[in-house]
Design a protein around this motif. Structure first.
Motif, PDB file in Angstrom:
ATOM      1  N   PRO A 176       0.801  -1.230   0.000  1.00  0.00           N
ATOM      2  CA  PRO A 176       0.000   0.000   0.000  1.00  0.00           C
ATOM      3  C   PRO A 176       0.835   1.282   0.000  1.00  0.00           C
ATOM      4  CG  PRO A 176      -0.907  -1.582   1.556  1.00  0.00           C
ATOM      5  CD  PRO A 176       0.410  -2.139   1.094  1.00  0.00           C
ATOM      6  N   SER A 177       2.019   1.224   0.580  1.00  0.00           N
ATOM      7  CA  SER A 177       2.836   2.438   0.671  1.00  0.00           C
ATOM      8  C   SER A 177       3.355   2.887  -0.695  1.00  0.00           C
ATOM      9  CB  SER A 177       4.014   2.208   1.616  1.00  0.00           C
ATOM     10  OG  SER A 177       4.922   1.256   1.081  1.00  0.00           O
ATOM     11  N   ARG A 178       3.302   2.008  -1.701  1.00  0.00           N
ATOM     12  CA  ARG A 178       3.804   2.360  -3.031  1.00  0.00           C
ATOM     13  C   ARG A 178       2.702   2.919  -3.934  1.00  0.00           C
ATOM     14  NH1 ARG A 178       7.631  -2.050  -5.666  1.00  0.00           N
ATOM     15  NH2 ARG A 178       8.249  -0.149  -6.797  1.00  0.00           N
ATOM     16  N   GLY A 179       1.467   2.877  -3.450  1.00  0.00           N
ATOM     17  CA  GLY A 179       0.360   3.416  -4.227  1.00  0.00           C
ATOM     18  C   GLY A 179      -0.101   4.747  -3.666  1.00  0.00           C
ATOM     19  N   VAL A 180      -1.113   5.329  -4.291  1.00  0.00           N
ATOM     20  CA  VAL A 180      -1.707   6.569  -3.792  1.00  0.00           C
ATOM     21  C   VAL A 180      -2.372   6.271  -2.459  1.00  0.00           C
ATOM     22  CG1 VAL A 180      -3.495   8.293  -4.207  1.00  0.00           C
ATOM     23  CG2 VAL A 180      -2.006   7.565  -6.076  1.00  0.00           C
ATOM     24  N   SER A 181      -2.156   7.129  -1.498  1.00  0.00           N
ATOM     25  CA  SER A 181      -2.614   6.865  -0.136  1.00  0.00           C
ATOM     26  C   SER A 181      -4.142   6.872  -0.028  1.00  0.00           C
ATOM     27  CB  SER A 181      -2.041   7.910   0.820  1.00  0.00           C
ATOM     28  OG  SER A 181      -2.545   9.192   0.502  1.00  0.00           O
TER      29      SER A 181
END
Length: 292
Positions: A176-181
């Motif tokens: 999740p940290s690599r995608g839009v929050s």
């Protein structure tokens, strides 16, 4: 609402209740009403928490308590506290209750066969197919969609299930940290909302809505495998759009991964058009927008 459609539903209800014997004081001639017989079946050989019975059957607490007491007096059910604090109550079938449940199954099979027997083979196939479709649609109509705090246990369950499924489907997994929050604070009013679909008190779908001045950004859309095929994804999408419109934004945007072909097909059929990238989400291959 279409008056003729409502009238047809009422005719269907009257026909079904009569044909299955729901109007009889003694359901299937077992000397007890349908409600008690249904509880025996739902409790099952392994027992069931009273809370789960209430939620599964959508019963009033008082009615359920009275019905269980009647079954206890008949020697068919025992209700006992369990758990560390004793506040959880579990209903279990006694040996007599197990025997009656087995007889209930036998007579229910016979009643179902009696409905099919007078029909020709093609008619039976049509009836069984129609019943399966009616059941699917009735279950779909029982799904409720509400906005919950993203820290709510039902919301957390949905988010975990979403992440686990996406992690399995994406090449290289999902971080999740690599995608839009889509953090908790972004999904609370006035910045956003988190919609959860429930069926019989169980969460079966979700979608996150992040509100920006010019558009709403949809994230974390998920439908439980157990609820797929009922149109729930389209309902969640429509509900998110309606809430975004209510918040005053003129458009909805979303992005998705190329492997999520069923989601891409849904968005296109719901009127979304593909647009140039509007973010740098690591997992996005397609970007969509719909004007409200």
């Amino acid at each position: 609402m279409d008056v003729q459609a409502v009238a047809q539903v009422r005719r269907f209800q009257r026909t079904v209740t009569q044909r299955v014997g729901a109007l009889d004081d003694s359901f299937l001639a077992l000397d007890r009403p349908l409600g008690q017989s249904r509880l025996l079946w739902e409790i099952g050989p392994s027992g069931c928490e009273v809370r789960d019975l209430r939620e599964r059957l959508d019963l009033d607490s008082g009615y359920l308590s009275r019905t269980l007491r009647s079954l206890e007096r008949a020697g068919l059910v025992s209700v006992e506290p369990t758990g560390p604090d004793g506040r959880v109550r579990v209903a279990r079938l006694t040996p007599a209750g197990l025997a009656e449940r087995a007889e209930l199954d036998r007579r229910s099979d016979a009643r179902a066969a009696s409905l099919l027997e007078p029909l020709t083979a093609p008619q039976r196939e049509r009836l069984v197919t129609a019943m399966a479709e009616v059941e699917r649609l009735l279950v779909a109509s029982a799904v409720a969609i509400d906005a919950l705090d993203p820290a709510h246990p039902a919301a957390r369950l949905c988010l975990r299930a979403y992440a686990e499924e996406i992690d399995r489907r994406f090449d290289g997994g999902f971080d999740p940290s690599r995608g839009v929050s889509a953090g908790d604070d972004e999904l609370r009013p006035p910045r956003g909302m988190f919609l959860v679909a429930t069926l019989r008190a169980e969460p079966v779908g979700c979608v996150a809505v992040k509100l920006h001045p010019e558009y709403a950004h949809l994230k974390r859309m998920w439908v439980s495998p157990a609820a797929r095929g009922m149109g729930l994804g389209r309902r969640l999408l429509a509900e998110a759009e309606a809430r975004a419109a209510g918040a005053g934004v003129p458009a909805v945007r979303l992005d998705t991964h190329r492997v999520l072909t069923e989601a891409i097909a849904l968005y296109r059929s719901a009127g979304y058009r593909e647009v140039p990238p509007f973010n740098d989400d690591h997992y996005a291959h397609h970007w969509f927008e719909k004007r409200l």
